[in-house]
Design a protein around this motif. Structure first.
Motif, short mmCIF file in Angstrom:
data_model
loop_
_atom_site.label_atom_id
_atom_site.label_comp_id
_atom_site.label_asym_id
_atom_site.label_seq_id
_atom_site.Cartn_x
_atom_site.Cartn_y
_atom_site.Cartn_z
N THR A 34 -47.97 111.22 25.88
CA THR A 34 -48.37 109.92 26.41
C THR A 34 -47.25 108.91 26.25
O THR A 34 -46.97 108.13 27.17
N VAL A 35 -46.60 108.91 25.10
CA VAL A 35 -45.49 107.99 24.86
C VAL A 35 -44.35 108.27 25.83
O VAL A 35 -43.77 107.35 26.42
N VAL A 36 -44.02 109.53 26.02
CA VAL A 36 -42.95 109.90 26.95
C VAL A 36 -43.29 109.44 28.36
O VAL A 36 -42.45 108.86 29.06
N THR A 38 -45.37 107.05 29.23
CA THR A 38 -45.37 105.59 29.25
C THR A 38 -43.95 105.04 29.35
O THR A 38 -43.68 104.11 30.12
N LEU A 39 -43.04 105.61 28.58
CA LEU A 39 -41.64 105.17 28.64
C LEU A 39 -41.03 105.45 30.01
O LEU A 39 -40.29 104.62 30.55
N ALA A 40 -41.33 106.61 30.56
CA ALA A 40 -40.81 106.95 31.89
C ALA A 40 -41.36 106.00 32.94
O ALA A 40 -40.62 105.53 33.81
N GLY A 42 -42.47 102.93 32.41
CA GLY A 42 -41.87 101.60 32.19
C GLY A 42 -40.46 101.52 32.74
O GLY A 42 -40.08 100.52 33.38
N THR A 43 -39.69 102.57 32.54
CA THR A 43 -38.33 102.61 33.07
C THR A 43 -38.35 102.62 34.59
O THR A 43 -37.57 101.91 35.24
N GLU A 46 -39.12 99.16 35.86
CA GLU A 46 -37.96 98.28 35.72
C GLU A 46 -36.92 98.53 36.81
O GLU A 46 -36.18 97.62 37.18
N GLU A 97 -39.05 112.97 36.92
CA GLU A 97 -39.00 113.00 35.46
C GLU A 97 -39.66 114.26 34.92
O GLU A 97 -39.17 114.87 33.98
#
Length: 100
Positions: A34-36, A38-40, A42-43, A46, A97
């Motif tokens: 989930t963190v991975v 979420t970071l993907a 978010g990136t 952006e 990703e």
């Protein structure tokens, strides 16, 4: 005022107090995934063009296309179109990703 500031203000107003949660549990594998993701995401957000990024940010803050259009100073049709383009770009970015 940027779309992000407006969205943050709306989210802050709606979520004044968060419940206290225990920080340790047995779901570390799924939490890491989930963190991975979420970071993907978010990136990827952006990296969107500014209008698409703003439309996505406002949608994530639960604004309707009409409300987002007021913030973005455009028509609701344009706000929906920018959101559709943003979603398509995010879908492609996240699929890329996953393949990596």
């Amino acid at each position: 005022m940027t779309a992000r500031r407006i969205a943050r203000g709306l989210v802050k107003d709606e979520h004044l107090a968060l419940p206290e949660l225990e920080l340790v549990d047995g779901r570390t594998d799924t939490d890491f995934d989930t963190v991975v993701l979420t970071l993907a995401a978010g990136t990827a957000i952006e990296n969107l063009p500014p209008r698409q990024r703003d439309a996505m940010t406002l949608a994530l803050a639960d604004l309707t296309p009409t409300e987002a259009a007021e913030v973005l100073d455009c028509t609701p049709v344009q706000a929906r179109a920018n959101l559709a383009h943003a979603r398509r770009a995010l879908r492609r970015a996240l699929e890329t990703e996953e393949e990596a």
